[in-house]
Design a protein around this motif. Structure first.
Motif, PDB file in Angstrom:
ATOM      1  N   ALA A 115       0.838  -1.197   0.000  1.00  0.00           N
ATOM      2  CA  ALA A 115       0.000   0.000   0.000  1.00  0.00           C
ATOM      3  C   ALA A 115       0.868   1.240   0.000  1.00  0.00           C
ATOM      4  O   ALA A 115       1.960   1.256   0.548  1.00  0.00           O
ATOM      5  N   ILE A 116       0.392   2.323  -0.642  1.00  0.00           N
ATOM      6  CA  ILE A 116       1.195   3.518  -0.832  1.00  0.00           C
ATOM      7  C   ILE A 116       0.468   4.726  -0.281  1.00  0.00           C
ATOM      8  O   ILE A 116      -0.600   5.091  -0.771  1.00  0.00           O
ATOM      9  N   PRO A 117       1.020   5.397   0.734  1.00  0.00           N
ATOM     10  CA  PRO A 117       0.414   6.641   1.190  1.00  0.00           C
ATOM     11  C   PRO A 117       0.681   7.761   0.203  1.00  0.00           C
ATOM     12  O   PRO A 117       1.644   7.711  -0.551  1.00  0.00           O
ATOM     13  N   LEU A 152       1.429  11.857  -0.915  1.00  0.00           N
ATOM     14  CA  LEU A 152       2.300  12.916  -0.434  1.00  0.00           C
ATOM     15  C   LEU A 152       1.521  14.046   0.218  1.00  0.00           C
ATOM     16  O   LEU A 152       0.465  14.424  -0.263  1.00  0.00           O
ATOM     17  N   PRO A 153       2.072  14.650   1.270  1.00  0.00           N
ATOM     18  CA  PRO A 153       1.477  15.862   1.804  1.00  0.00           C
ATOM     19  C   PRO A 153       1.693  17.015   0.852  1.00  0.00           C
ATOM     20  O   PRO A 153       2.533  16.961  -0.042  1.00  0.00           O
ATOM     21  N   ASP A 154       0.922  18.103   1.067  1.00  0.00           N
ATOM     22  CA  ASP A 154       0.987  19.242   0.167  1.00  0.00           C
ATOM     23  C   ASP A 154       2.376  19.837   0.055  1.00  0.00           C
ATOM     24  O   ASP A 154       2.783  20.314  -0.996  1.00  0.00           O
ATOM     25  N   ALA A 155       3.157  19.818   1.159  1.00  0.00           N
ATOM     26  CA  ALA A 155       4.485  20.431   1.129  1.00  0.00           C
ATOM     27  C   ALA A 155       5.390  19.753   0.122  1.00  0.00           C
ATOM     28  O   ALA A 155       6.126  20.405  -0.619  1.00  0.00           O
ATOM     29  N   VAL A 156       5.341  18.420   0.067  1.00  0.00           N
ATOM     30  CA  VAL A 156       6.167  17.704  -0.892  1.00  0.00           C
ATOM     31  C   VAL A 156       5.591  17.834  -2.285  1.00  0.00           C
ATOM     32  O   VAL A 156       6.305  17.938  -3.271  1.00  0.00           O
ATOM     33  N   SER A 157       4.259  17.838  -2.406  1.00  0.00           N
ATOM     34  CA  SER A 157       3.621  18.038  -3.707  1.00  0.00           C
ATOM     35  C   SER A 157       4.060  19.347  -4.336  1.00  0.00           C
ATOM     36  O   SER A 157       4.286  19.433  -5.533  1.00  0.00           O
ATOM     37  N   ALA A 158       4.232  20.391  -3.515  1.00  0.00           N
ATOM     38  CA  ALA A 158       4.667  21.680  -4.043  1.00  0.00           C
ATOM     39  C   ALA A 158       6.059  21.585  -4.629  1.00  0.00           C
ATOM     40  O   ALA A 158       6.369  22.216  -5.642  1.00  0.00           O
ATOM     41  N   ARG A 159       6.912  20.754  -4.008  1.00  0.00           N
ATOM     42  CA  ARG A 159       8.262  20.603  -4.548  1.00  0.00           C
ATOM     43  C   ARG A 159       8.235  19.971  -5.940  1.00  0.00           C
ATOM     44  O   ARG A 159       9.105  20.216  -6.767  1.00  0.00           O
ATOM     45  N   ALA A 160       7.227  19.125  -6.200  1.00  0.00           N
ATOM     46  CA  ALA A 160       7.124  18.489  -7.514  1.00  0.00           C
ATOM     47  C   ALA A 160       6.957  19.532  -8.601  1.00  0.00           C
ATOM     48  O   ALA A 160       7.368  19.330  -9.740  1.00  0.00           O
ATOM     49  N   TYR A 216       4.713  11.195  -9.630  1.00  0.00           N
ATOM     50  CA  TYR A 216       5.427  11.021  -8.375  1.00  0.00           C
ATOM     51  C   TYR A 216       6.345  12.219  -8.136  1.00  0.00           C
ATOM     52  O   TYR A 216       6.616  12.995  -9.050  1.00  0.00           O
ATOM     53  N   ALA A 217       6.824  12.324  -6.894  1.00  0.00           N
ATOM     54  CA  ALA A 217       7.815  13.343  -6.564  1.00  0.00           C
ATOM     55  C   ALA A 217       8.908  12.730  -5.710  1.00  0.00           C
ATOM     56  O   ALA A 217       8.684  11.771  -4.972  1.00  0.00           O
ATOM     57  N   MET A 218      10.109  13.298  -5.824  1.00  0.00           N
ATOM     58  CA  MET A 218      11.242  12.898  -4.993  1.00  0.00           C
ATOM     59  C   MET A 218      11.603  14.035  -4.052  1.00  0.00           C
ATOM     60  O   MET A 218      11.715  15.190  -4.474  1.00  0.00           O
ATOM     61  N   ASP A 219      11.791  13.693  -2.783  1.00  0.00           N
ATOM     62  CA  ASP A 219      12.244  14.651  -1.780  1.00  0.00           C
ATOM     63  C   ASP A 219      13.391  13.981  -1.039  1.00  0.00           C
ATOM     64  O   ASP A 219      13.166  13.225  -0.097  1.00  0.00           O
ATOM     65  N   GLY A 220      14.626  14.200  -1.507  1.00  0.00           N
ATOM     66  CA  GLY A 220      15.752  13.449  -0.986  1.00  0.00           C
ATOM     67  C   GLY A 220      15.599  11.988  -1.344  1.00  0.00           C
ATOM     68  O   GLY A 220      15.434  11.639  -2.505  1.00  0.00           O
ATOM     69  N   ALA A 221      15.616  11.117  -0.319  1.00  0.00           N
ATOM     70  CA  ALA A 221      15.449   9.683  -0.558  1.00  0.00           C
ATOM     71  C   ALA A 221      13.993   9.252  -0.568  1.00  0.00           C
ATOM     72  O   ALA A 221      13.698   8.082  -0.803  1.00  0.00           O
ATOM     73  N   THR A 222      13.074  10.179  -0.336  1.00  0.00           N
ATOM     74  CA  THR A 222      11.650   9.847  -0.302  1.00  0.00           C
ATOM     75  C   THR A 222      11.054   9.912  -1.701  1.00  0.00           C
ATOM     76  O   THR A 222      11.194  10.904  -2.410  1.00  0.00           O
ATOM     77  N   ILE A 223      10.396   8.839  -2.089  1.00  0.00           N
ATOM     78  CA  ILE A 223       9.725   8.738  -3.387  1.00  0.00           C
ATOM     79  C   ILE A 223       8.263   8.430  -3.109  1.00  0.00           C
ATOM     80  O   ILE A 223       7.953   7.440  -2.442  1.00  0.00           O
ATOM     81  N   ALA A 224       7.352   9.266  -3.591  1.00  0.00           N
ATOM     82  CA  ALA A 224       5.935   9.031  -3.291  1.00  0.00           C
ATOM     83  C   ALA A 224       5.038   9.646  -4.355  1.00  0.00           C
ATOM     84  O   ALA A 224       5.404  10.643  -4.987  1.00  0.00           O
ATOM     85  N   PRO A 225       3.852   9.044  -4.579  1.00  0.00           N
ATOM     86  CA  PRO A 225       2.922   9.588  -5.571  1.00  0.00           C
ATOM     87  C   PRO A 225       2.269  10.866  -5.072  1.00  0.00           C
ATOM     88  O   PRO A 225       2.127  11.092  -3.870  1.00  0.00           O
TER      89      PRO A 225
END
Length: 418
Positions: A18-20, A22-30, A47-56
């Motif tokens: 299962a995949i959680p 992204l919060p809005d803060a990381v979405s903005a970085r996308a 998807y977006a990458m924030d350092g080592a974090t990869i999430a839809p």
């Protein structure tokens, strides 16, 4: 050797994790250029990458009419073209389409334009000419090639009727336009001998290309195509060199492009793609290929998904699942293996590099059962990110499990999509 989609498609539909969202803060970085797209079954998700974090990114998923096979971006407009097919998800094998999606400025969020355009059979690969006026579609069975006009609204028109019969070989796997934009290249893999059926030869087929009109030009098939199983090709950005992965032979071959876009009849260089070529196991094949944008390095995927029986389950038999890194000699074009990095997943069918050449993202098709001692565990389908150093070598950044219950993870790409 055959690929996963034909041998193990049923097993490929086992669920991942299962995949959680992204919060809005990381979405903005996308929105600042860290986003990419991943195709799983019929769904294309940002998807977006924030350092080592990869999430839809929440709310970013769009769907094609059937399982996505390949994606290509318009060279000048914010439009994405998606090839899809239900060949492996339905007994009817009757839903094959090319669909256009607009990319929203700033966010990259996708939305369908018009209606999907029906195609004749499974579209295994697509590309566009440099003008963005035509979409070319490769089909593996029956092996064929079509060209389609792009309408003013970005939608895909019906296939252009060609004047003569095109020589499209056996099992087309990729179509590209040569750098001149005057010649189309169809990479036809052929098939290994199996079940009493003799080998089908492979070839590189080229066609003159003029505003959607195609005509036979050249067939490159060393040894009459026997023992020659090309899958994908890519071009050096400034030199007349084309590099081809040999799926069935686990080789990288380099050809030269001469006057009038004639490809050399034999390769200038042949090298193994494997770190241990003397230990080839069942299911070991070469895959996708990308030359770096500066032409100094070449990257390709080695895929292994062979299985054996253990504890009443089918488990991984062994082999190399890696990204192989080659340095390209800028005087001769010779590729030299400098690194082979474990992808930590199984059967990487697709990978991509970002526009700046700083990140490489690899995607494995499906989960794999693996035996460790007497215990069988399931490794999920993975997205694995690597940094790209100044020396071309890769460094692990992070990975993420992907749920493939809807279908295999067949494609991934950074904008501009490739």
């Amino acid at each position: 050797m055959t690929n996963l989609t034909r041998r193990h498609f049923g097993a490929a539909l086992t669920a991942g994790l299962a995949i959680p969202m992204l919060p809005d803060a990381v979405s903005a970085r996308a929105q600042s250029g860290t986003s990419f797209y991943v195709a799983v079954g019929p769904d294309l998700t940002q998807y977006a990458m924030d350092g080592a974090t990869i999430a839809p990114i929440e709310g970013s998923t769009v769907s094609a009419p059937a399982a996505i096979q390949y994606v290509w971006q318009h060279p000048a407009r914010p439009i994405v073209y998606v090839a899809s097919s239900n060949r492996f998800t339905s007994t009817s094998d009757d839903q094959h389409h090319a669909t256009a999606f607009a990319m929203a400025p700033g966010t990259g969020k996708l939305s369908m334009i018009g209606q999907p355009t029906p195609l004749s059979s499974r579209p295994i690969n697509i590309t566009m000419d440099k003008t963005g006026r035509f979409l070319l579609v490769a089909y593996n069975g029956p092996s064929s090639l079509t060209a389609h006009p792009i309408a003013a609204d970005g939608t895909v028109g019906a296939a252009i009727q060609q004047d003569g019969k095109l020589d499209t070989g056996v099992y087309a796997h990729q179509v590209r336009l040569l750098p001149s934009n005057r010649t189309a290249l169809l990479v036809t893999r052929g098939n290994d001998a199996a079940g009493g059926k003799p080998e089908d030869p492979g070839a590189l087929k080229t066609f003159s290309f003029d505003r959607g009109r195609l005509s036979n030009k050249q067939s490159v098939a060393p040894g009459d195509g026997f023992g020659f199983g090309p899958r994908h090709a890519d071009f050096h950005p400034s030199k007349p060199w084309v590099y081809v992965t040999m799926e069935r032979e686990n080789q990288l071959q380099a050809f030269t492009i001469g006057p009038e876009d004639r490809i050399s009849a034999v390769p200038a260089f042949i090298t193994t793609t494997l770190a241990e070529p003397g230990k080839v196991r069942p299911g070991q094949v070469a895959g996708a290929i990308h030359v770096s944008r500066d032409g100094r390095f070449l990257y390709l995927s080695n895929r292994a998904d062979g299985k054996t029986d253990a504890n009443g389950r089918k488990v991984f038999v062994g082999g190399e699942n890696s990204i192989a890194v080659f340095a390209i000699n800028q005087k001769t074009g010779e590729p030299v293996l400098i690194q082979a990095v474990d992808t930590q997943g199984y059967h990487v069918r697709t990978f991509t590099m970002d526009e700046g050449g700083k990140v490489l993202l690899a995607a494995s098709v499906a989960p794999m059962d693996v035996l460790s001692g007497s215990t069988v565990s399931t490794v999920p389908a993975l997205l694995t990110a690597f940094s790209i150093g100044a020396d071309g070598k890769l460094g692990f950044i992070g990975k993420r499990a992907v749920d493939t219950a809807k279908g295999p993870m067949f494609w991934c790409g950074f904008p501009p999509l490739n």
